[in-house]
Design an enzyme around this catalytic site. Sequence first.
Site, PDB file in Angstrom:
ATOM      1  N   ASN A   1     -10.660  -3.215  -6.153  1.00 37.03           N
ATOM      2  CA  ASN A   1      -9.862  -2.264  -6.943  1.00 37.03           C
ATOM      3  C   ASN A   1     -10.460  -1.941  -8.318  1.00 37.03           C
ATOM      4  OD1 ASN A   1      -6.620  -3.334  -5.646  1.00 37.03           O
ATOM      5  ND2 ASN A   1      -7.903  -1.617  -5.018  1.00 37.03           N
TER       6      ASN A   1
ATOM      7  N   ASP B   1       0.820  -1.213   0.000  1.00 31.94           N
ATOM      8  CA  ASP B   1       0.000   0.000   0.000  1.00 31.94           C
ATOM      9  C   ASP B   1       0.855   1.265   0.000  1.00 31.94           C
ATOM     10  OD1 ASP B   1      -2.291   1.478   0.057  1.00 31.94           O
ATOM     11  OD2 ASP B   1      -2.723   1.147   2.173  1.00 31.94           O
TER      12      ASP B   1
HETATM   13  C1  FPP Z   1      -2.097   0.180  -3.210  1.00 35.71           C
HETATM   14  O1  FPP Z   1      -1.581   1.489  -3.285  1.00 35.71           O
HETATM   15  C2  FPP Z   1      -1.558  -0.584  -4.277  1.00 35.71           C
HETATM   16  C3  FPP Z   1      -2.266  -1.204  -5.253  1.00 35.71           C
HETATM   17  C4  FPP Z   1      -3.734  -1.142  -5.365  1.00 35.71           C
HETATM   18  C5  FPP Z   1      -1.592  -1.945  -6.299  1.00 35.71           C
HETATM   19  C6  FPP Z   1      -0.382  -2.723  -5.881  1.00 35.71           C
HETATM   20  C7  FPP Z   1       0.421  -2.956  -7.073  1.00 35.71           C
HETATM   21  C8  FPP Z   1       1.772  -2.911  -7.152  1.00 35.71           C
HETATM   22  C9  FPP Z   1       2.663  -2.764  -5.999  1.00 35.71           C
HETATM   23  C10 FPP Z   1       2.472  -3.006  -8.418  1.00 35.71           C
HETATM   24  C11 FPP Z   1       1.957  -3.944  -9.352  1.00 35.71           C
HETATM   25  C12 FPP Z   1       2.196  -5.320  -8.973  1.00 35.71           C
HETATM   26  C13 FPP Z   1       2.393  -6.239  -9.890  1.00 35.71           C
HETATM   27  C14 FPP Z   1       2.469  -7.664  -9.534  1.00 35.71           C
HETATM   28  C15 FPP Z   1       2.569  -5.827 -11.265  1.00 35.71           C
HETATM   29  P1  FPP Z   1      -2.583   2.687  -3.533  1.00 35.71           P
HETATM   30  O2  FPP Z   1      -2.672   2.932  -4.982  1.00 35.71           O
HETATM   31  O3  FPP Z   1      -3.889   2.370  -2.858  1.00 35.71           O
HETATM   32  O4  FPP Z   1      -1.842   3.843  -2.810  1.00 35.71           O
HETATM   33  P2  FPP Z   1      -2.511   5.036  -1.994  1.00 35.71           P
HETATM   34  O5  FPP Z   1      -3.286   4.427  -0.870  1.00 35.71           O
HETATM   35  O6  FPP Z   1      -1.325   5.811  -1.523  1.00 35.71           O
HETATM   36  O7  FPP Z   1      -3.362   5.798  -2.963  1.00 35.71           O
END
Ligand code: FPP
Length: 241
Positions: free
Chosen positions: A73, A25
């Site tokens: 998501n 996250d």
């Molecule tokens: C949460 O951060 C992260 C995600 C919803 C996606 C996680 C994906 C990756 C780490 C990279 C992709 C992975 C692969 C396997 C290709 P957020 O976007 O919710 O962050 P925020 O809470 O700061 O907005």
Amino acid sequence: MGFWSREKTNIDYTKLPRHIGVIMDGNGRWAKKRGLPRSMGHRYGAQTLKKITLFCDELGIEVLTVYAFSTENWKRPKSEVDNLMSLLMEYLSNAEQELGGKNVVIKIIGDLSSFSDEIREQINKTEKLTEKNTGMVLNIALNYGGRDEIVNAVRAIVKSGIPADSVNEDTVDKYLYTAGNPPVDLIIRPSGECRLSNFLLWQCAYSELWFSNVLWPDFDKKHMLRAIADYQNRNRRYGGV
Ligand code: FPP
């Protein structure tokens, strides 16, 4: 195991968590802080995943399960979902070369029925290419939800015709995506949020939880070692005294 890791921490290499779960996250906030688009946060997050995967394999962790895309998501803007999908394709197609050489077994867990044929084919290909590896298992949770996983397991158990009275906790374990994996010892969530967000709900029953304010793209070996050291300092009683 690297020289660096032995030098800088006091972790006990004979008492490592066997299975670690990570909620990756904070990518969006990491990007925002730098005036970058959210997609760059995910790109750096994917780099972090590679580094942490190799490090955990090197340490001797048996299974690393990471939350890459939740059943919730899909609610994000289409452009962000598309970006995450293309990052995923890129990650999987490079994975054999970048991680396979290190002997990592890659598995995708979650409800894959919502993904395009192209993505499903790439998933199959990557899984096939790495299935004979003998190192750490990397479970990448995609379109994953803990409740959804339990519902799936219940459906499969009912369909299998097992008599209701014979169903026990081991039966449920066997029908989860993580069947055959050791119990999840440690769950890590960076970015300052202190909740599980539908991740490994059944498996977390006795997991130790580790939270930190670091944002996922900044998460590095030292955070992993700190999480493991804290885990080792806790007294796991499993309901006993
Ligand atoms: C949460 O951060 C992260 C995600 C919803 C996606 C996680 C994906 C990756 C780490 C990279 C992709 C992975 C692969 C396997 C290709 P957020 O976007 O919710 O962050 P925020 O809470 O700061 O907005």
